[in-house]
Design an enzyme around this catalytic site. Sequence first.
Site, PDB file in Angstrom:
ATOM      1  N   TYR A   9      65.417  32.608 -42.328  1.00  0.00           N
ATOM      2  CA  TYR A   9      66.561  33.115 -41.575  1.00  0.00           C
ATOM      3  C   TYR A   9      67.654  33.702 -42.468  1.00  0.00           C
ATOM      4  CZ  TYR A   9      64.457  30.481 -37.751  1.00  0.00           C
ATOM      5  OH  TYR A   9      63.586  30.006 -36.807  1.00  0.00           O
ATOM      6  N   HIS A  25      71.944  36.874 -37.250  1.00  0.00           N
ATOM      7  CA  HIS A  25      72.405  35.638 -36.628  1.00  0.00           C
ATOM      8  C   HIS A  25      73.009  34.669 -37.642  1.00  0.00           C
ATOM      9  CE1 HIS A  25      72.636  34.294 -32.615  1.00  0.00           C
ATOM     10  NE2 HIS A  25      71.637  33.440 -32.582  1.00  0.00           N
ATOM     11  N   ASN A  66      70.987  26.763 -31.381  1.00  0.00           N
ATOM     12  CA  ASN A  66      71.189  26.331 -29.999  1.00  0.00           C
ATOM     13  C   ASN A  66      71.808  24.946 -29.843  1.00  0.00           C
ATOM     14  OD1 ASN A  66      70.019  28.750 -29.460  1.00  0.00           O
ATOM     15  ND2 ASN A  66      68.257  27.954 -28.343  1.00  0.00           N
ATOM     16  N   ASP A 120      78.309  35.626 -35.260  1.00  0.00           N
ATOM     17  CA  ASP A 120      77.941  37.016 -35.012  1.00  0.00           C
ATOM     18  C   ASP A 120      78.173  37.380 -33.551  1.00  0.00           C
ATOM     19  OD1 ASP A 120      74.837  36.765 -33.654  1.00  0.00           O
ATOM     20  OD2 ASP A 120      75.558  35.072 -34.821  1.00  0.00           O
ATOM     21  N   ASN A 142      74.371  31.538 -27.923  1.00  0.00           N
ATOM     22  CA  ASN A 142      73.930  30.176 -27.619  1.00  0.00           C
ATOM     23  C   ASN A 142      74.605  29.120 -28.495  1.00  0.00           C
ATOM     24  OD1 ASN A 142      72.199  30.965 -25.558  1.00  0.00           O
ATOM     25  ND2 ASN A 142      70.480  31.279 -26.948  1.00  0.00           N
TER      26      ASN A 142
END
Length: 206
Positions: free
Chosen positions: A14, A19, A66, A91, A112
């Site tokens: 990631y 994100h 989340n 973001d 989220n």
Amino acid sequence: MHLIVGLGNIGKEYQGTRHNIGFETLDYLSDKKGITITKKEQSGVTGVYREAGQKIMLAKPTTYMNNSGQCVAGLMNFYDIPLENLLVIYDDIDLATGDVRIRQHGSAGTHNGMRSIISHLGNPEFSRIRIGIGRPRPGSELVHYVLGRFPKSEFPAIENAIMEAAKGVDIFVKDGIDLAMNRINVRKKIEKTAEKKTEEIQEKQE
């Protein structure tokens, strides 16, 4: 104590994704302040520095996006941090790539991570820094877009946005949210106006 939270997903896969711009801002800040964000606590990792008589904690939730609220609520409760001393960096697809906006409160929108934080705190009245990542092309899946990486052409805008967000953190800690909004948000408006005028002049010359 002030709590500055950057949102993102843990894991090498990631790193550098849209994100994870909140994580990247905290990495920039921690390097600038000469600290590391490595202490494991309350479903996250933290690092602390002192400035202008204030104790500031930087935190990255390690729960994945989340469930970010689990970490934020845990730290807020454990350290008894008042809601007005919380600042979340994340973001935002509703802003153009590289735009930075500071707000005193608001909804979670489509994010989220912010939904989770608001749900766990039971209150949306906390400050946030939104960093624009732009919207995906029509027909593209949002999840693939936010988990994708910035093209090289957008690197300068993103690097500048991270530095602007870091400035916003410093102002927030030292002078409060109102001044942070006035300085960062107004500066962006001035820059946009200057860019538009430059473009208009160039068009006339052509």
